[in-house]
Design a protein around this motif. Structure first.
Motif, PDB file in Angstrom:
ATOM      1  N   GLN A 391       0.840  -1.186   0.000  1.00  0.00           N
ATOM      2  CA  GLN A 391       0.000   0.000   0.000  1.00  0.00           C
ATOM      3  C   GLN A 391       0.879   1.241   0.000  1.00  0.00           C
ATOM      4  O   GLN A 391       2.033   1.191   0.425  1.00  0.00           O
ATOM      5  N   PRO A 392       0.356   2.366  -0.508  1.00  0.00           N
ATOM      6  CA  PRO A 392       1.148   3.591  -0.500  1.00  0.00           C
ATOM      7  C   PRO A 392       1.150   4.251   0.875  1.00  0.00           C
ATOM      8  O   PRO A 392       0.446   3.814   1.792  1.00  0.00           O
ATOM      9  N   ALA A 393       1.929   5.286   1.000  1.00  0.00           N
ATOM     10  CA  ALA A 393       1.825   6.154   2.164  1.00  0.00           C
ATOM     11  C   ALA A 393       0.734   7.186   1.890  1.00  0.00           C
ATOM     12  O   ALA A 393       0.447   7.529   0.733  1.00  0.00           O
ATOM     13  N   TYR A 394       0.119   7.707   2.957  1.00  0.00           N
ATOM     14  CA  TYR A 394      -0.986   8.652   2.831  1.00  0.00           C
ATOM     15  C   TYR A 394      -0.602   9.955   3.536  1.00  0.00           C
ATOM     16  O   TYR A 394       0.054   9.937   4.589  1.00  0.00           O
ATOM     17  N   ALA A 395      -1.030  11.075   2.962  1.00  0.00           N
ATOM     18  CA  ALA A 395      -0.697  12.365   3.554  1.00  0.00           C
ATOM     19  C   ALA A 395      -1.812  13.360   3.307  1.00  0.00           C
ATOM     20  O   ALA A 395      -2.497  13.312   2.265  1.00  0.00           O
ATOM     21  N   VAL A 396      -1.983  14.285   4.249  1.00  0.00           N
ATOM     22  CA  VAL A 396      -2.970  15.362   4.131  1.00  0.00           C
ATOM     23  C   VAL A 396      -2.355  16.637   4.697  1.00  0.00           C
ATOM     24  O   VAL A 396      -1.400  16.599   5.490  1.00  0.00           O
ATOM     25  N   ARG A 397      -2.925  17.767   4.275  1.00  0.00           N
ATOM     26  CA  ARG A 397      -2.518  19.066   4.839  1.00  0.00           C
ATOM     27  C   ARG A 397      -3.669  20.046   4.677  1.00  0.00           C
ATOM     28  O   ARG A 397      -4.344  20.059   3.640  1.00  0.00           O
ATOM     29  N   VAL A 398      -3.857  20.881   5.681  1.00  0.00           N
ATOM     30  CA  VAL A 398      -4.810  21.983   5.646  1.00  0.00           C
ATOM     31  C   VAL A 398      -4.047  23.251   6.014  1.00  0.00           C
ATOM     32  O   VAL A 398      -3.290  23.257   6.995  1.00  0.00           O
ATOM     33  N   PHE A 409       0.408  35.548   5.434  1.00  0.00           N
ATOM     34  CA  PHE A 409       0.630  34.823   6.680  1.00  0.00           C
ATOM     35  C   PHE A 409      -0.056  33.468   6.521  1.00  0.00           C
ATOM     36  O   PHE A 409      -1.268  33.399   6.328  1.00  0.00           O
ATOM     37  N   THR A 410       0.717  32.386   6.595  1.00  0.00           N
ATOM     38  CA  THR A 410       0.177  31.047   6.344  1.00  0.00           C
ATOM     39  C   THR A 410       0.479  30.151   7.529  1.00  0.00           C
ATOM     40  O   THR A 410       1.614  30.106   8.026  1.00  0.00           O
ATOM     41  N   LEU A 411      -0.543  29.431   7.954  1.00  0.00           N
ATOM     42  CA  LEU A 411      -0.396  28.452   9.027  1.00  0.00           C
ATOM     43  C   LEU A 411      -0.982  27.142   8.533  1.00  0.00           C
ATOM     44  O   LEU A 411      -2.153  27.084   8.138  1.00  0.00           O
ATOM     45  N   GLY A 412      -0.153  26.086   8.526  1.00  0.00           N
ATOM     46  CA  GLY A 412      -0.587  24.802   8.009  1.00  0.00           C
ATOM     47  C   GLY A 412      -0.325  23.665   8.975  1.00  0.00           C
ATOM     48  O   GLY A 412       0.592  23.732   9.810  1.00  0.00           O
ATOM     49  N   ALA A 413      -1.129  22.612   8.872  1.00  0.00           N
ATOM     50  CA  ALA A 413      -0.950  21.411   9.679  1.00  0.00           C
ATOM     51  C   ALA A 413      -1.172  20.203   8.782  1.00  0.00           C
ATOM     52  O   ALA A 413      -2.078  20.202   7.931  1.00  0.00           O
ATOM     53  N   GLY A 414      -0.328  19.176   8.953  1.00  0.00           N
ATOM     54  CA  GLY A 414      -0.411  18.011   8.086  1.00  0.00           C
ATOM     55  C   GLY A 414      -0.171  16.716   8.827  1.00  0.00           C
ATOM     56  O   GLY A 414       0.234  16.702  10.006  1.00  0.00           O
ATOM     57  N   GLY A 415      -0.418  15.624   8.130  1.00  0.00           N
ATOM     58  CA  GLY A 415      -0.190  14.311   8.698  1.00  0.00           C
ATOM     59  C   GLY A 415       0.294  13.343   7.636  1.00  0.00           C
ATOM     60  O   GLY A 415      -0.005  13.491   6.443  1.00  0.00           O
ATOM     61  N   TYR A 416       1.051  12.332   8.075  1.00  0.00           N
ATOM     62  CA  TYR A 416       1.650  11.351   7.164  1.00  0.00           C
ATOM     63  C   TYR A 416       1.570   9.978   7.816  1.00  0.00           C
ATOM     64  O   TYR A 416       1.808   9.821   9.030  1.00  0.00           O
ATOM     65  N   THR A 434       2.809  17.263  11.364  1.00  0.00           N
ATOM     66  CA  THR A 434       3.639  18.406  10.956  1.00  0.00           C
ATOM     67  C   THR A 434       2.878  19.717  11.135  1.00  0.00           C
ATOM     68  O   THR A 434       1.648  19.773  11.066  1.00  0.00           O
ATOM     69  N   VAL A 435       3.645  20.780  11.366  1.00  0.00           N
ATOM     70  CA  VAL A 435       3.136  22.149  11.437  1.00  0.00           C
ATOM     71  C   VAL A 435       4.093  23.031  10.648  1.00  0.00           C
ATOM     72  O   VAL A 435       5.320  22.892  10.773  1.00  0.00           O
ATOM     73  N   ASP A 436       3.552  23.914   9.834  1.00  0.00           N
ATOM     74  CA  ASP A 436       4.393  24.870   9.110  1.00  0.00           C
ATOM     75  C   ASP A 436       3.792  26.264   9.248  1.00  0.00           C
ATOM     76  O   ASP A 436       2.568  26.425   9.310  1.00  0.00           O
ATOM     77  N   VAL A 437       4.665  27.259   9.298  1.00  0.00           N
ATOM     78  CA  VAL A 437       4.211  28.635   9.482  1.00  0.00           C
ATOM     79  C   VAL A 437       5.085  29.564   8.654  1.00  0.00           C
ATOM     80  O   VAL A 437       6.299  29.366   8.525  1.00  0.00           O
ATOM     81  N   SER A 438       4.447  30.561   8.067  1.00  0.00           N
ATOM     82  CA  SER A 438       5.140  31.627   7.343  1.00  0.00           C
ATOM     83  C   SER A 438       4.519  32.936   7.806  1.00  0.00           C
ATOM     84  O   SER A 438       3.365  33.239   7.482  1.00  0.00           O
ATOM     85  N   LEU A 439       5.275  33.724   8.579  1.00  0.00           N
ATOM     86  CA  LEU A 439       4.740  34.903   9.253  1.00  0.00           C
ATOM     87  C   LEU A 439       5.543  36.146   8.877  1.00  0.00           C
ATOM     88  O   LEU A 439       6.697  36.279   9.276  1.00  0.00           O
ATOM     89  N   PRO A 440       4.974  37.076   8.113  1.00  0.00           N
ATOM     90  CA  PRO A 440       5.653  38.346   7.851  1.00  0.00           C
ATOM     91  C   PRO A 440       5.589  39.242   9.088  1.00  0.00           C
ATOM     92  O   PRO A 440       4.556  39.333   9.760  1.00  0.00           O
TER      93      PRO A 440
END
Length: 581
Positions: A391-398, A409-416, A434-440
């Motif tokens: 089976q493949p790996a699965y991933a999502v992000r919002v 300004f971007t705030l994201g959360a994901g899973g793998y 995972t969490v990612d952020v881009s803040l000016p």
């Protein structure tokens, strides 16, 4: 355009004057011919007849010239009508653009902005329409959804352009607007001479674009590292090997091809493929300067207004960011130091939803080839332990984005999640949050970063590439195998006072659980090393000499710890010169 209209008007006046003169000459010639016919016959009649015939020939020649001139005048009138129609169309487009700028919530209204805006409008009206493929903000290991050749989406910052940040939506200072005008002037000059150049052509009727970067790296390394061209971790000193190295490389240069295809079911289609020269070395004398070409990424896209489907080999869409560096393009900066990455075959779908004029949501989901980070056998190609799971790996992000300080300004959360099969019924479940952020932070500063917590994520560069724990040889059915837990991340502070200059400071840290590594010492025999922590800070500046010429200097330190608490360290000073094409 005004110069062209003036020259056209002058030519039309000259044509009318010439037309009148020719008509006068023709009338005189006809009158003289009639007088010659009415004159009495004399002894000189043969001479008069000769003159009349010559004059008649001249009249016929003048008539032919008048007809030609009349045809040219008619063509000029047609061209004049077309020029007027184009001028009206351009004027209408300019009014629409001005109205849109005036209604923008963040549009400045000071006099300097208005003057610069008028200059930009004049420049656009007096020039050919020419895009900017040399914009360095479209290069680097950018995330896959904001690539230069495709509609914006938030995962395109990793590819070929992570060494500079995305420019703001609109110029924010007079200096930046002047710099943009200078670059536009250079691009217009290049466009004017473009017709004499050889074009890249595809085998189909669709447009093909060649792009890339020629990147020269010069570096001085103090301490032993795993790879002197683009180091990821430090290794202990070894007898007989000097801890110092001074070297240079062109291996991180990149080449990309992009093709823009037809619409299918209402979606715009495009495809791209990218290569570099970091795939190894030729087995020849001085082969270190003969880097082998390596496939990096390649995708096929279908883009609707708010939805995209992407298939191919790409960076991890649930981890879209990367630190800014020209010293490390063959792999993203801070790899194996908290920055998870991989170029994995995948299929994903993205959907964008506008919440307001300034805010939006992005939903991403897909399947990814389940890699474990192992070095493959050269022949034949065998499935990895992740692929053997069936089976493949699965991933999502919002991700949520909001317009702030002329940036996002971007705030994201994901899973793998990915399952691995190590044989003899031994399954390992790998996962990561995972969490990612881009803040000016105002006009000049910005903070970016990514953080993760996971297990068995060595295949996506987590835990310094260590995926599992083993109690013995992997081929022994009695050996216990379990996933290695780890936590890590990175953050970067960017200072960009002008459009052409920026300073970046970043820190990455990856922490495989040292207690687990100590309980499973046989793990070191499988990977060839045992690392419980890898920390790497760096600082650099990047100066954009022109729109396609970049210069950078960088200092990087790497500290790599073993499970017993000892560590090895290395320092690297590097300079880079890049030419984007």
């Amino acid at each position: 355009m005004r110069g062209s209209q003036f020259r056209g008007a002058a030519f039309r006046v000259s044509a009318v004057v010439a037309y009148l003169l020719l008509n006068s000459l023709l009338s005189c010639a006809v009158a003289r011919g009639q007088e010659a016919k009415a004159a009495p016959q004399t002894a000189a009649a043969p001479d008069a007849a000769t003159d009349v015939r010559a004059l008649a020939d001249a009249v016929r020649g003048l008539q032919a010239q008048v007809q030609t001139l009349s045809s040219q005048v008619s063509e000029l009138r047609t061209d004049e009508k077309r020029w007027h129609a184009e001028a009206r169309e351009l004027r209408s487009e300019l009014e629409v653009t001005r109205a849109q700028l005036a209604s923008h919530p963040n549009a400045p209204d000071n006099a300097a902005y208005n003057a610069s805006n008028n200059s930009l409008n004049n420049a656009s009206n007096n020039s050919l329409n020419y895009g900017s493929p040399n914009n360095p903000s479209n290069y680097g290991e950018s995330s896959t959804s904001q690539q230069r050749f495709s509609p914006p989406s938030p995962d395109s910052r990793r590819d070929l352009n992570s060494f500079v940040t995305r420019q703001p939506d609109a110029p924010t200072s007079l200096d930046e607007r002047v710099a943009k005008l200078e670059d536009s002037e250079d691009l217009i000059d290049a466009k004017l001479t473009e017709q004499s150049q050889t074009k890249v052509e595809s085998g189909s009727k669709y447009r093909l674009r060649l792009s890339g970067i020629v990147l020269f790296n010069l570096f001085d390394t103090r301490g032993l590292v795993d790879n002197v061209d683009f180091p990821q971790w430090a290794i202990p000193s070894q007898a007989g090997i000097s801890p110092n190295a001074f070297a240079a490389s062109l291996r991180q240069s990149q080449i990309g091809l992009e093709v823009f295809g037809p619409e299918i079911a209402g979606a715009r289609t495009s495809a791209n493929v990218k290569f570099d020269f970091a795939g190894g070395f030729a087995e020849l004398p001085n082969g270190i300067s003969m880097g082998l070409m390596r496939l990096r990424t390649g995708t096929i896209r279908m883009d609707w207004a708010n939805t995209s489907i992407i298939a191919g080999q790409d960076s991890l869409f649930f981890l879209p960011l990367s630190p800014t560096s020209l010293s490390s393009l063959a792999v993203p900066a801070l790899s194996y130091a908290g920055n998870l990455w991989n170029w994995a075959p995948q299929v994903r779908i993205e959907h964008r939803k506008e919440l307001s004029d300034a805010s939006s949501l992005l939903f991403q989901a897909g399947i990814v080839d389940s890699f474990t980070g192992d070095v493959p056998a050269q022949s034949p190609r065998l499935p990895t332990e992740g692929e053997q799971s069936g089976q493949p790996a699965y991933a999502v992000r919002v991700a949520w984005s909001h317009h702030l300080f002329a940036q996002n300004f971007t705030l994201g959360a994901g899973g793998y999640y990915g399952r691995q099969n190590w044989g003899f019924g031994r399954n390992v479940d790998g996962w990561a949050g995972t969490v990612d952020v881009s803040l000016p932070l105002g006009r000049f500063f910005a903070v970016t970063g990514e953080f993760y917590r996971g297990r068995a994520v060595g295949g996506i560069s987590g835990a310094v590439g260590q995926d599992v724990l083993l109690s013995g040889p992997a081929t022994d059915s009695t050996t216990s195998i379990r996933g290695l837990n780890s936590v890590g991340g990175w953050t970067q502070l960017k200072f960009k006072p002008t459009a052409k200059f920026e300073i970046n400071a970043a820190l990455g840290d990856d922490n495989p659980f040292a207690g687990e590594l100590r309980r499973f010492p046989a793990t070191q025999n499988y990977y060839g090393y045992s690392i419980s922590r890898n920390m790497s800070p760096f600082a650099n500046f990047i100066y954009q000499v022109r729109s396609n010429v970049l210069f950078s200097a960088e200092y990087r330190r790497i500290q790599t710890y073993s499970p017993d608490g000892t560590f090895s360290a290395a320092n690297q000073f590097g300079t880079s010169v890049g030419y984007i094409f």
